[in-house]
Design a protein around this motif. Sequence first.
Motif, mmCIF file in Angstrom:
data_model
loop_
_atom_site.group_PDB
_atom_site.id
_atom_site.type_symbol
_atom_site.label_atom_id
_atom_site.label_comp_id
_atom_site.label_asym_id
_atom_site.label_seq_id
_atom_site.Cartn_x
_atom_site.Cartn_y
_atom_site.Cartn_z
ATOM 1 N N ASP A 83 -4.318 -0.439 -3.190
ATOM 2 C CA ASP A 83 -3.215 0.047 -2.705
ATOM 3 C C ASP A 83 -3.120 1.160 -2.692
ATOM 4 O O ASP A 83 -2.619 2.217 -1.763
ATOM 5 C CB ASP A 83 -2.147 -0.899 -3.488
ATOM 6 C CG ASP A 83 -0.810 -0.314 -2.428
ATOM 7 O OD1 ASP A 83 -0.782 -0.351 -1.249
ATOM 8 O OD2 ASP A 83 0.332 -0.128 -3.080
ATOM 9 N N TYR B 116 -5.601 3.190 -0.643
ATOM 10 C CA TYR B 116 -5.187 3.024 0.684
ATOM 11 C C TYR B 116 -4.412 3.854 0.984
ATOM 12 O O TYR B 116 -4.367 4.428 2.334
ATOM 13 C CB TYR B 116 -4.723 1.528 0.842
ATOM 14 C CG TYR B 116 -4.181 1.331 2.241
ATOM 15 C CD1 TYR B 116 -5.321 0.954 3.116
ATOM 16 C CD2 TYR B 116 -2.806 0.938 2.441
ATOM 17 C CE1 TYR B 116 -5.001 0.515 4.498
ATOM 18 C CE2 TYR B 116 -2.794 0.735 3.883
ATOM 19 C CZ TYR B 116 -3.655 0.321 4.853
ATOM 20 O OH TYR B 116 -3.206 -0.073 6.103
ATOM 21 N N ARG C 190 -5.990 -4.658 2.423
ATOM 22 C CA ARG C 190 -6.138 -3.211 2.607
ATOM 23 C C ARG C 190 -7.295 -2.649 2.739
ATOM 24 O O ARG C 190 -7.489 -1.653 3.414
ATOM 25 C CB ARG C 190 -5.053 -2.553 1.379
ATOM 26 C CG ARG C 190 -3.666 -2.845 1.713
ATOM 27 C CD ARG C 190 -2.906 -2.670 0.007
ATOM 28 N NE ARG C 190 -1.475 -2.662 0.502
ATOM 29 C CZ ARG C 190 -0.636 -3.751 0.733
ATOM 30 N NH1 ARG C 190 -1.324 -5.002 0.853
ATOM 31 N NH2 ARG C 190 0.566 -3.622 0.809
#
Length: 286
Positions: free
Chosen positions: A208, A211, A246
């Motif tokens: 995450d 990303y 993601r």
Amino acid sequence: MNGSTSSGWREAPGMIKQPSSSYNMIAAAAKFLKLDFSAEDMAAFAKENEITADSLQCIEDLFVQLQDTKQKNIVRTLLKLSRLPLKEPKTFDTFDFGRFHGKQADELENLPTLAALYSSTNLALIGPQGIGKTHLAMAFGRECCNHALKTYFLKATELNQKLLQARKNGNVERVVKSLVKPSCLIIDEVGYCNFDTENTRIFFDIVDRRYSKDTPNTMIVTSNMEPDKWVTFFNDEPALKCAMDRFFDKALLISMKGRSYRGKYRRKIEVTAGVEPRQSAEQTNY
């Protein structure tokens, strides 16, 4: 300043090199060396000291050499920190691209451009053992280091242990940041160990944060298993699905098929234990 040309000047076909190009080269090298010295500063210095064309070329060569030396040291340091093999490095030059065929085989040959990293595209290399997944991933990472881009390589089993140890030591945040920071993060052989619930959630956190990075980066994952089978090895399915959502939002999945290249130097011989037939016959004659 003496404006005459000499053999020390570099020339393009039909064109004599202008002093301004040397000033710009020196300024660019100075910037790389983190020196506060502009092209205008060099021009003023050259005028004040009546620097000749030959002398200006020598100064440029010196700055370029200092830049090259520093760049090589940076690359050497990045390679040491990357955990990529140094004694027998995996490179694009030693990868046999000719083994792979198909309409989209040129996608493999484009990997050395690092377009995936500069476009913040992740890579998933999927295929059987010995097909070349790890070689390609390591070669990509090494090329990143050659371009002064930080790279970190580890196997999924090592990542799992690293996260377990971080939880034990109470430094999960520091470890997560260290895995988010590299421009290129390579996780090799997903599917050889099981991530418990907490490690799966930490893995999601890593994906995450990468990303959300606003600088070019890529995350490379290799596996013998298709991505839809990865849930078998991560004990928190919702967290894994969020991580995969993601990761694959902008990714290139390369499905590699074919026979393993390992064992091409393998030899086989057959031998039989016991008395040789000729020797046995001679013994019978006595």
